[in-house]
Each structure stands twice: as C-alpha cells, then as structure tokens.
Write an enzyme that holds these catalytic residues in place. Structure first.
Site, mmCIF file in Angstrom:
data_model
loop_
_atom_site.group_PDB
_atom_site.id
_atom_site.type_symbol
_atom_site.label_atom_id
_atom_site.label_comp_id
_atom_site.label_asym_id
_atom_site.label_seq_id
_atom_site.Cartn_x
_atom_site.Cartn_y
_atom_site.Cartn_z
ATOM 1 N N ARG A 19 1.249 3.879 1.439
ATOM 2 C CA ARG A 19 1.490 2.408 1.991
ATOM 3 C C ARG A 19 3.126 2.597 1.932
ATOM 4 O O ARG A 19 3.407 2.541 3.078
ATOM 5 C CB ARG A 19 1.431 1.422 1.528
ATOM 6 C CG ARG A 19 -0.485 1.436 1.613
ATOM 7 C CD ARG A 19 -0.599 0.635 0.379
ATOM 8 N NE ARG A 19 -0.626 0.208 -1.086
ATOM 9 C CZ ARG A 19 -1.011 -0.597 -1.799
ATOM 10 N NH1 ARG A 19 -0.574 -2.046 -1.185
ATOM 11 N NH2 ARG A 19 -0.285 -0.799 -2.759
ATOM 12 N N ASN A 37 -4.755 -1.325 0.575
ATOM 13 C CA ASN A 37 -5.111 -0.085 0.561
ATOM 14 C C ASN A 37 -6.914 -1.506 0.583
ATOM 15 O O ASN A 37 -6.292 -2.446 0.724
ATOM 16 C CB ASN A 37 -5.568 -0.366 -0.723
ATOM 17 C CG ASN A 37 -4.234 0.731 -1.677
ATOM 18 O OD1 ASN A 37 -4.077 1.599 -0.283
ATOM 19 N ND2 ASN A 37 -3.809 0.795 -2.603
#
Length: 89
Positions: A19, A37
């Site tokens: 990320r 996620n």
C-alpha cells in the site's frame, strides 16, 4: 486520456509494503484513488489519471522489493470528478 480502474492484486501483496509503494507510485505519477487490503489476502486499488501513467504505476508496484503479484483483475469505472488525492485505507 483520463481513466479510472479498479485493480485487484493477488499473490504476495500483504505485509510487504504494497500500500505504501502504491501511494508513492500514485504520487509520483499524479494519480488519485485509494488502496486497501482485503480479508482474502488480496489488495484492491482504485486509480484514476492518465492511462499511460496508470500502466507505469502498475509496473512500479510490480517491481517492489518484496511484492510478488500473481495476477491482477482490472475493471474500468466511471471517473470520480474532483478527487484530489490517493489514500491508503
């Protein structure tokens, strides 16, 4: 030409800085959207901007040090007007 895609990344994509790599790449290529996620171990990303920049964004993530993408599902979405940033969720 500006586009928006929902990208679902599968493989070794959680716990490897995915990320934060995505946020860095999005900022580098001036893209907006978000990354998060998922409970199944995948990562979902919506990304908006120039189509060539989006391709470079994906390549930058693919070259991440510990990231190992086995597949990507890609779906085109409607543009979100006035979106200004790329968020990590």
């Amino acid at each position: 030409m500006e586009k928006r895609f929902r990208l679902c990344f599968y493989g070794i994509v959680q716990g490897v800085g995915f990320r934060y790599t995505a946020r860095h790449a999005a900022n580098m290529y001036r893209l907006t959207g978000y990354v998060k996620n998922e409970y199944d171990g995948s990562v979902t990303c919506e990304v908006q901007g120039d189509e060539k920049a989006i391709s470079r964004f994906v390549e930058t993530i693919r070259n991440g040090r510990f990231i190992d993408i086995s597949s990507i599902d890609r779906r085109e979405l409607e543009i979100v007007p006035d979106e200004r940033s790329f968020d990590v969720r």
